[in-house]
Design a protein around this motif. Structure first.
Motif, PDB file in Angstrom:
ATOM      1  N   ARG A   1       0.828  -1.204   0.000  1.00  0.00           N
ATOM      2  CA  ARG A   1       0.000   0.000   0.000  1.00  0.00           C
ATOM      3  C   ARG A   1       0.868   1.261   0.000  1.00  0.00           C
ATOM      4  NH1 ARG A   1      -5.295  -1.002   0.712  1.00  0.00           N
ATOM      5  NH2 ARG A   1      -5.867  -3.105   1.396  1.00  0.00           N
ATOM      6  N   ILE A   2       0.297   2.330  -0.516  1.00  0.00           N
ATOM      7  CA  ILE A   2       0.996   3.607  -0.554  1.00  0.00           C
ATOM      8  C   ILE A   2       1.007   4.210   0.847  1.00  0.00           C
ATOM      9  CG2 ILE A   2       0.942   5.959  -1.480  1.00  0.00           C
ATOM     10  CD1 ILE A   2      -0.422   4.735  -3.991  1.00  0.00           C
ATOM     11  N   GLU A   3       2.200   4.480   1.372  1.00  0.00           N
ATOM     12  CA  GLU A   3       2.334   5.004   2.730  1.00  0.00           C
ATOM     13  C   GLU A   3       2.745   6.474   2.761  1.00  0.00           C
ATOM     14  OE1 GLU A   3       4.928   2.536   5.050  1.00  0.00           O
ATOM     15  OE2 GLU A   3       3.279   1.152   5.536  1.00  0.00           O
ATOM     16  N   LYS A   4       3.505   6.906   1.766  1.00  0.00           N
ATOM     17  CA  LYS A   4       3.986   8.287   1.782  1.00  0.00           C
ATOM     18  C   LYS A   4       4.083   8.834   0.364  1.00  0.00           C
ATOM     19  CE  LYS A   4       8.357   9.241   2.763  1.00  0.00           C
ATOM     20  NZ  LYS A   4       9.613   9.472   3.531  1.00  0.00           N
ATOM     21  N   VAL A   5       3.769  10.110   0.218  1.00  0.00           N
ATOM     22  CA  VAL A   5       3.919  10.812  -1.058  1.00  0.00           C
ATOM     23  C   VAL A   5       4.665  12.108  -0.787  1.00  0.00           C
ATOM     24  CG1 VAL A   5       2.765  11.856  -3.034  1.00  0.00           C
ATOM     25  CG2 VAL A   5       1.771   9.823  -1.956  1.00  0.00           C
ATOM     26  N   GLU A   6       5.690  12.380  -1.573  1.00  0.00           N
ATOM     27  CA  GLU A   6       6.451  13.621  -1.451  1.00  0.00           C
ATOM     28  C   GLU A   6       6.313  14.427  -2.735  1.00  0.00           C
ATOM     29  OE1 GLU A   6      10.236  12.940   1.257  1.00  0.00           O
ATOM     30  OE2 GLU A   6      10.043  11.339  -0.252  1.00  0.00           O
ATOM     31  N   LEU A   7       6.230  15.732  -2.601  1.00  0.00           N
ATOM     32  CA  LEU A   7       5.977  16.613  -3.749  1.00  0.00           C
ATOM     33  C   LEU A   7       6.852  17.851  -3.669  1.00  0.00           C
ATOM     34  CD1 LEU A   7       4.248  17.398  -6.265  1.00  0.00           C
ATOM     35  CD2 LEU A   7       2.615  18.430  -4.659  1.00  0.00           C
ATOM     36  N   VAL A   8       7.513  18.162  -4.787  1.00  0.00           N
ATOM     37  CA  VAL A   8       8.306  19.379  -4.893  1.00  0.00           C
ATOM     38  C   VAL A   8       8.195  19.885  -6.322  1.00  0.00           C
ATOM     39  CG1 VAL A   8      10.432  18.148  -5.513  1.00  0.00           C
ATOM     40  CG2 VAL A   8      10.574  20.405  -4.417  1.00  0.00           C
ATOM     41  N   MET A   9       8.325  21.193  -6.518  1.00  0.00           N
ATOM     42  CA  MET A   9       8.328  21.745  -7.873  1.00  0.00           C
ATOM     43  C   MET A   9       9.605  22.538  -8.089  1.00  0.00           C
ATOM     44  SD  MET A   9       5.500  23.945 -10.021  1.00  0.00           S
ATOM     45  CE  MET A   9       5.736  25.549  -9.251  1.00  0.00           C
ATOM     46  N   VAL A  10      10.220  22.339  -9.256  1.00  0.00           N
ATOM     47  CA  VAL A  10      11.380  23.122  -9.647  1.00  0.00           C
ATOM     48  C   VAL A  10      11.016  23.956 -10.872  1.00  0.00           C
ATOM     49  CG1 VAL A  10      13.007  21.433  -8.747  1.00  0.00           C
ATOM     50  CG2 VAL A  10      12.297  21.284 -11.127  1.00  0.00           C
TER      51      VAL A  10
ATOM     52  N   LEU B   1      -3.699  21.211  -6.844  1.00  0.00           N
ATOM     53  CA  LEU B   1      -4.622  20.099  -7.073  1.00  0.00           C
ATOM     54  C   LEU B   1      -4.054  18.797  -6.510  1.00  0.00           C
ATOM     55  CD1 LEU B   1      -7.257  19.078  -8.334  1.00  0.00           C
ATOM     56  CD2 LEU B   1      -6.023  18.806 -10.497  1.00  0.00           C
ATOM     57  N   LEU B   2      -2.767  18.587  -6.703  1.00  0.00           N
ATOM     58  CA  LEU B   2      -2.133  17.405  -6.141  1.00  0.00           C
ATOM     59  C   LEU B   2      -2.210  17.411  -4.617  1.00  0.00           C
ATOM     60  CD1 LEU B   2       1.014  17.203  -8.447  1.00  0.00           C
ATOM     61  CD2 LEU B   2      -0.697  15.394  -8.189  1.00  0.00           C
ATOM     62  N   SER B   3      -1.830  18.532  -4.017  1.00  0.00           N
ATOM     63  CA  SER B   3      -1.722  18.610  -2.558  1.00  0.00           C
ATOM     64  C   SER B   3      -3.073  18.507  -1.870  1.00  0.00           C
ATOM     65  CB  SER B   3      -1.040  19.919  -2.155  1.00  0.00           C
ATOM     66  OG  SER B   3       0.259  20.015  -2.696  1.00  0.00           O
ATOM     67  N   GLU B   4      -4.057  19.205  -2.397  1.00  0.00           N
ATOM     68  CA  GLU B   4      -5.336  19.342  -1.699  1.00  0.00           C
ATOM     69  C   GLU B   4      -6.325  18.220  -2.030  1.00  0.00           C
ATOM     70  OE1 GLU B   4      -6.940  23.216  -2.343  1.00  0.00           O
ATOM     71  OE2 GLU B   4      -5.051  24.239  -1.845  1.00  0.00           O
ATOM     72  N   THR B   5      -6.187  17.606  -3.198  1.00  0.00           N
ATOM     73  CA  THR B   5      -7.223  16.662  -3.646  1.00  0.00           C
ATOM     74  C   THR B   5      -6.681  15.277  -3.966  1.00  0.00           C
ATOM     75  OG1 THR B   5      -8.480  18.514  -4.571  1.00  0.00           O
ATOM     76  CG2 THR B   5      -9.061  16.298  -5.324  1.00  0.00           C
ATOM     77  N   LEU B   6      -5.670  15.201  -4.804  1.00  0.00           N
ATOM     78  CA  LEU B   6      -5.280  13.902  -5.346  1.00  0.00           C
ATOM     79  C   LEU B   6      -4.387  13.103  -4.404  1.00  0.00           C
ATOM     80  CD1 LEU B   6      -4.677  14.832  -9.094  1.00  0.00           C
ATOM     81  CD2 LEU B   6      -6.711  13.847  -8.033  1.00  0.00           C
ATOM     82  N   ILE B   7      -3.385  13.727  -3.832  1.00  0.00           N
ATOM     83  CA  ILE B   7      -2.477  12.985  -2.950  1.00  0.00           C
ATOM     84  C   ILE B   7      -3.204  12.417  -1.732  1.00  0.00           C
ATOM     85  CG2 ILE B   7      -0.460  13.180  -1.439  1.00  0.00           C
ATOM     86  CD1 ILE B   7       0.781  15.041  -3.531  1.00  0.00           C
ATOM     87  N   PRO B   8      -4.074  13.179  -1.063  1.00  0.00           N
ATOM     88  CA  PRO B   8      -4.810  12.581   0.058  1.00  0.00           C
ATOM     89  C   PRO B   8      -5.613  11.342  -0.337  1.00  0.00           C
ATOM     90  CG  PRO B   8      -4.988  14.973   0.157  1.00  0.00           C
ATOM     91  CD  PRO B   8      -4.324  14.641  -1.153  1.00  0.00           C
ATOM     92  N   ALA B   9      -6.073  11.303  -1.588  1.00  0.00           N
ATOM     93  CA  ALA B   9      -6.840  10.141  -2.053  1.00  0.00           C
ATOM     94  C   ALA B   9      -5.947   8.952  -2.387  1.00  0.00           C
ATOM     95  CB  ALA B   9      -7.668  10.529  -3.275  1.00  0.00           C
ATOM     96  N   LEU B  10      -4.631   9.157  -2.443  1.00  0.00           N
ATOM     97  CA  LEU B  10      -3.695   8.085  -2.760  1.00  0.00           C
ATOM     98  C   LEU B  10      -3.304   7.251  -1.548  1.00  0.00           C
ATOM     99  CD1 LEU B  10      -0.900   9.483  -5.135  1.00  0.00           C
ATOM    100  CD2 LEU B  10      -2.506   7.636  -5.617  1.00  0.00           C
ATOM    101  N   ILE B  11      -3.165   7.913  -0.410  1.00  0.00           N
ATOM    102  CA  ILE B  11      -2.648   7.252   0.779  1.00  0.00           C
ATOM    103  C   ILE B  11      -3.515   6.033   1.126  1.00  0.00           C
ATOM    104  CG2 ILE B  11      -2.002   7.502   3.195  1.00  0.00           C
ATOM    105  CD1 ILE B  11      -0.306   9.161   1.275  1.00  0.00           C
ATOM    106  N   GLY B  12      -2.855   4.884   1.310  1.00  0.00           N
ATOM    107  CA  GLY B  12      -3.557   3.651   1.661  1.00  0.00           C
ATOM    108  C   GLY B  12      -3.979   2.813   0.482  1.00  0.00           C
TER     109      GLY B  12
END
Length: 370
Positions: free
Chosen positions: A3-12, A62-73
């Motif tokens: 299962r997905i336990e952690k997601v990290e996000l950065v923008m360059v 969009l990733l931070s507020e909506t999509l990533i939270p739906a990924l965990i687990g």
């Protein structure tokens, strides 16, 4: 399954290597969101997307507020289910560029994770159709460049073994476009491919006139001649033009490509893995195009597309524009003008994390289930 336990996000934010202008816009910067997924086995997959100067913050939001939270687990192997579920989570903002770019960052990371755990490179995991692909260059063909500069770059690319070069068109008169392209044709001869890109700047009547001119110079394709949402005009043009019509970088769903193919509105598909929403829909578009006997020649993202075009049988050429040199330790492998896909497990991009941290816009964020 893990299962997905952690997601990290950065923008360059990456500056283009050369000045990039076309008929409607300038490529002022490359905002590049980079997303890493860690599963319960400790395996990590990394994906990314890009913009050409605006909208990166909206993708990150969009990733931070909506999509990533739906990924965990979620179970990381269920890539198709995750892609479809996230599409419907964002149903109010789909189909569109921001949603597709955000989905692409996630989907690419999941494919990277899958390939790494399977011990296979993406080119093999996604199909394994061939071992190399010819290249054409775009980086020396921007609209602001004069005929001498275009000729010099095309000759240099031909010397390196490249199959062709692409040139931006859309000067105020067809005579100006003709003069620039005719100079290149006279210099490189008949065997070298000359490709053109109008970046959606023409009306139908103007596109018909310019297509006749391009046919006289033996141009290999006319890319994005008109606004991408005008399928009917493209169908009319494709039915009358002696030059193949190429579209795809400004299409954001499988169904949009289906409509173009069904109506015979293009003969080359340029599906962009970031703008279509990831590897999962990219492969569907490529196989659908194969069923219509249409070639896939993807837009941009050569570091990722090299593996995908070698995964499918109907991708005869790859666009060369270096994109990630400043933040990666890996480089695309080129021999005699042909690119080979990476052989390492994963999507084949070796990220330079210290360089990424130095160029980060804002702080790197981590999301967990806690």
């Amino acid at each position: 399954m893990a299962r997905i336990e952690k997601v990290e996000l950065v923008m360059v934010d990456l500056a283009p290597k050369v000045e990039r202008k076309d008929a409607i816009q300038a490529f002022v910067s490359q905002e590049t969101p980079i997303l890493s997924i860690t599963d319960s086995d400790g395996a990590v997959g990394t994906g990314y997307c890009y913009t050409i100067g605006t909208g990166g913050g909206a993708v990150v939001s969009l990733l931070s507020e909506t999509l990533i939270p739906a990924l965990i687990g979620r179970q990381a192997e269920e890539i198709e289910a995750i892609w479809r579920d996230l599409l419907f989570v964002t149903h109010a903002t789909a189909v569109g560029a921001v949603t597709s770019l955000a989905l692409a960052a996630i989907d690419t990371a999941l494919w990277d994770l899958r390939c790494r755990k399977a011990g296979l490179p993406l080119s093999k995991m996604a199909g394994g159709a061939k071992h190399a692909v010819p290249l054409y260059s775009t980086e020396g063909g921007w609209l602001q460049l004069g005929a001498e500069a275009l000729v010099d770059d095309a000759l240099a690319m031909r010397e390196r073994g490249f199959s062709g070069s692409k040139f931006k068109i859309g000067k105020p008169t067809a005579a100006e476009d003709r003069a620039r392209l005719a100079a290149v044709r006279a210099a490189v001869g008949d065997e070298y491919r000359i490709l053109t890109d109008a970046n959606q700047c023409f009306s139908l009547s103007e596109a018909l006139l310019r297509a006749d001119m391009l046919a006289e110079i033996d141009v290999g394709w006319l890319e994005e001649p008109m606004p991408a949402d005008d399928i009917g005009a493209h169908a009319t043009l494709a039915g009358r033009s002696r030059v193949p019509i190429a579209v795809g970088e400004s299409l954001y769903s499988i169904s949009q490509f289906k409509d173009y193919l069904q109506q015979g509105a293009c003969s080359i598909v340029q599906v962009d893995v970031a703008r279509i929403g990831g590897i999962t829909p990219w492969l569907k578009v490529a196989h659908m195009a194969e069923a219509f006997n249409v070639s896939v020649c993807p837009h941009f993202l050569m570091e990722l597309h090299v593996s995908l075009v070698c995964a499918v049988p109907n991708a005869p050429i790859l666009e060369y524009i270096p994109q990630l040199d400043e933040i990666t330790a890996s480089r695309i492998q080129i021999t005699g003008g042909q690119a080979s896909p990476p052989s390492e497990p994963g999507i084949g991009i070796e990220w330079d994390w210290p360089a990424i941290e130095k160029r980060a816009v804002g702080e790197k964020r981590a999301f967990t289930g806690g």
